[in-house]
Write a protein that holds these residues in place. Structure first.
Motif, PDB file in Angstrom:
ATOM      1  N   GLU A 200       0.802  -1.223   0.000  1.00  0.00           N
ATOM      2  CA  GLU A 200       0.000   0.000   0.000  1.00  0.00           C
ATOM      3  C   GLU A 200       0.839   1.280   0.000  1.00  0.00           C
ATOM      4  O   GLU A 200       0.304   2.381  -0.099  1.00  0.00           O
ATOM      5  N   LEU A 201       2.164   1.139   0.125  1.00  0.00           N
ATOM      6  CA  LEU A 201       3.029   2.311   0.291  1.00  0.00           C
ATOM      7  C   LEU A 201       3.668   2.780  -1.007  1.00  0.00           C
ATOM      8  O   LEU A 201       3.883   1.996  -1.942  1.00  0.00           O
ATOM      9  N   LYS A 202       4.000   4.060  -1.036  1.00  0.00           N
ATOM     10  CA  LYS A 202       4.830   4.601  -2.109  1.00  0.00           C
ATOM     11  C   LYS A 202       6.294   4.361  -1.741  1.00  0.00           C
ATOM     12  O   LYS A 202       6.621   4.072  -0.600  1.00  0.00           O
ATOM     13  N   ARG A 203       7.171   4.525  -2.697  1.00  0.00           N
ATOM     14  CA  ARG A 203       8.584   4.156  -2.538  1.00  0.00           C
ATOM     15  C   ARG A 203       9.234   4.800  -1.320  1.00  0.00           C
ATOM     16  O   ARG A 203       9.992   4.148  -0.596  1.00  0.00           O
ATOM     17  N   ASP A 204       8.953   6.063  -1.052  1.00  0.00           N
ATOM     18  CA  ASP A 204       9.627   6.788   0.033  1.00  0.00           C
ATOM     19  C   ASP A 204       8.838   6.806   1.334  1.00  0.00           C
ATOM     20  O   ASP A 204       9.244   7.451   2.302  1.00  0.00           O
ATOM     21  N   ASP A 205       7.726   6.111   1.383  1.00  0.00           N
ATOM     22  CA  ASP A 205       6.900   6.104   2.603  1.00  0.00           C
ATOM     23  C   ASP A 205       7.531   5.257   3.697  1.00  0.00           C
ATOM     24  O   ASP A 205       8.031   4.157   3.448  1.00  0.00           O
ATOM     25  N   ASN A 206       7.474   5.759   4.914  1.00  0.00           N
ATOM     26  CA  ASN A 206       7.935   5.028   6.086  1.00  0.00           C
ATOM     27  C   ASN A 206       6.948   3.902   6.391  1.00  0.00           C
ATOM     28  O   ASN A 206       5.742   4.086   6.283  1.00  0.00           O
ATOM     29  N   ILE A 207       7.462   2.743   6.804  1.00  0.00           N
ATOM     30  CA  ILE A 207       6.586   1.579   6.986  1.00  0.00           C
ATOM     31  C   ILE A 207       5.717   1.670   8.246  1.00  0.00           C
ATOM     32  O   ILE A 207       4.797   0.875   8.405  1.00  0.00           O
ATOM     33  N   PHE A 208       5.978   2.636   9.107  1.00  0.00           N
ATOM     34  CA  PHE A 208       5.173   2.794  10.332  1.00  0.00           C
ATOM     35  C   PHE A 208       4.245   4.003  10.254  1.00  0.00           C
ATOM     36  O   PHE A 208       3.063   3.911  10.552  1.00  0.00           O
ATOM     37  N   SER A 209       4.786   5.148   9.832  1.00  0.00           N
ATOM     38  CA  SER A 209       3.961   6.358   9.747  1.00  0.00           C
ATOM     39  C   SER A 209       3.109   6.371   8.482  1.00  0.00           C
ATOM     40  O   SER A 209       2.127   7.107   8.396  1.00  0.00           O
ATOM     41  N   MET A 210       3.520   5.579   7.462  1.00  0.00           N
ATOM     42  CA  MET A 210       2.821   5.455   6.177  1.00  0.00           C
ATOM     43  C   MET A 210       2.956   6.699   5.307  1.00  0.00           C
ATOM     44  O   MET A 210       2.269   6.836   4.305  1.00  0.00           O
TER      45      MET A 210
END
Length: 298
Positions: A200-210
């Motif tokens: 569900e994330l974009k390349r630069d998204d943090n895996i916790f804050s999203m």
């Protein structure tokens, strides 16, 4: 030329030293520590103290400053270490060798033990965290399964760090404590938890804050502090067990199964096998007698 250098004020020399360290290849935490130490020391010296030359700084002044951090030997020695970094760089800038700081008291730090989890504890602890705090659960699961450090490695992970269908995490030299490029294997049980998130994330998204901006550096420490109270009340953990205990537990498991110190070093991301040996010894995995028995003979 040297005469001019030696006339520079303490305030200027320490500012130059700090600026140089802040642009160097050291961790964010180290930079923050140096910045805080600089600010506190300059405040302690005051305008008059900052204006004098380095040679006029007395050991008694430094001791008075360090004694403000007497709450523990660790606190004192950490402040002494950071001040020493700035002091040595200031001396280097003036081509002088001064022992002013080295003459201050050295205090012995007692090792803080992050008690490893017993195997039968792990499943219950993970089940509790999964039910009560998803982000903390995923962080602790990765601390154990990937042997990464929770606050400065796991907290900052983004989708782009995951490679080869999420089976590997790739960290640059500036992104891990060892200071080298590091490739970390992701076990299937960790992938099972992270695959839906990463999808569900974009390349630069943090895996916790999203989002690209990660949570602050105390986020997991605070979340663990809250959940630890509940874990203790339910009898699921012991008082000396922490987030880092997951990493220690994993290191013990790897060593006991493989008896390979170099494998543990690689998985822990230690810069040398000496660090790994000290680490395993601190966890009680072997003692001096065992090392003596294993030493080569003639």
């Amino acid at each position: 030329m040297n005469h001019t250098k030696n006339k520079k004020s303490i305030g200027l020399l320490f500012q130059q030293a700090l600026d140089k360290k802040l642009t160097s290849d050291i961790s964010r935490q180290h930079k923050n520590n140096l910045r805080h130490t600089y600010n506190h020391f300059m405040e302690f010296l005051g305008p008059e103290g900052r204006a004098v030359t380095l040679k006029k700084l007395k050991t008694s002044q430094i001791e008075e400053f360090l004694n403000r951090y007497n709450s523990s030997a660790t606190n004192y020695m950490n402040k002494r270490r950071d001040l020493n970094v700035l002091f040595n760089m200031a001396c280097k800038a003036t081509d002088e060798t001064l022992l002013t700081l080295k003459k201050t008291d050295v205090r012995r730090i007692k090792a803080t033990l992050h008690l490893a989890y017993e195997k039968e504890q792990l499943q219950s602890v993970f089940e509790f965290l999964k039910a009560n705090h998803t982000n903390l659960y995923r962080c602790c699961l990765m601390t154990y399964g990937c042997l990464l450090r929770p606050h400065e490695e796991i907290r900052l992970l983004t989708k782009k760090h995951f490679k080869l269908n999420n089976t590997e995490i790739h960290l640059g030299g500036k992104e891990n404590k060892g200071g080298r490029v590091r490739v970390v294997y992701v076990p299937d049980y960790v992938r099972h938890e992270l695959d839906p998130v990463l999808a569900e994330l974009k390349r630069d998204d943090n895996i916790f804050s999203m989002i690209p901006e990660p949570f602050n550096n105390t986020y997991f420490a605070k979340q663990w502090g809250r959940e630890k109270v509940k874990l203790l009340s339910h009898g699921l953990i012991y008082p000396k067990q922490t987030m880092y205990s997951f990493r220690h537990t994993a290191a013990i498991d790897v060593f006991r199964r493989t008896k390979d110190v170099y494998m543990v070093q690689k998985m822990m991301g230690h810069s040398s096998v000496v660090i790994t040996l000290k680490y395993l010894r601190s966890l009680g995995e072997f003692n001096t007698d065992e090392l003596r028995e294993a030493a080569p003979t003639l």
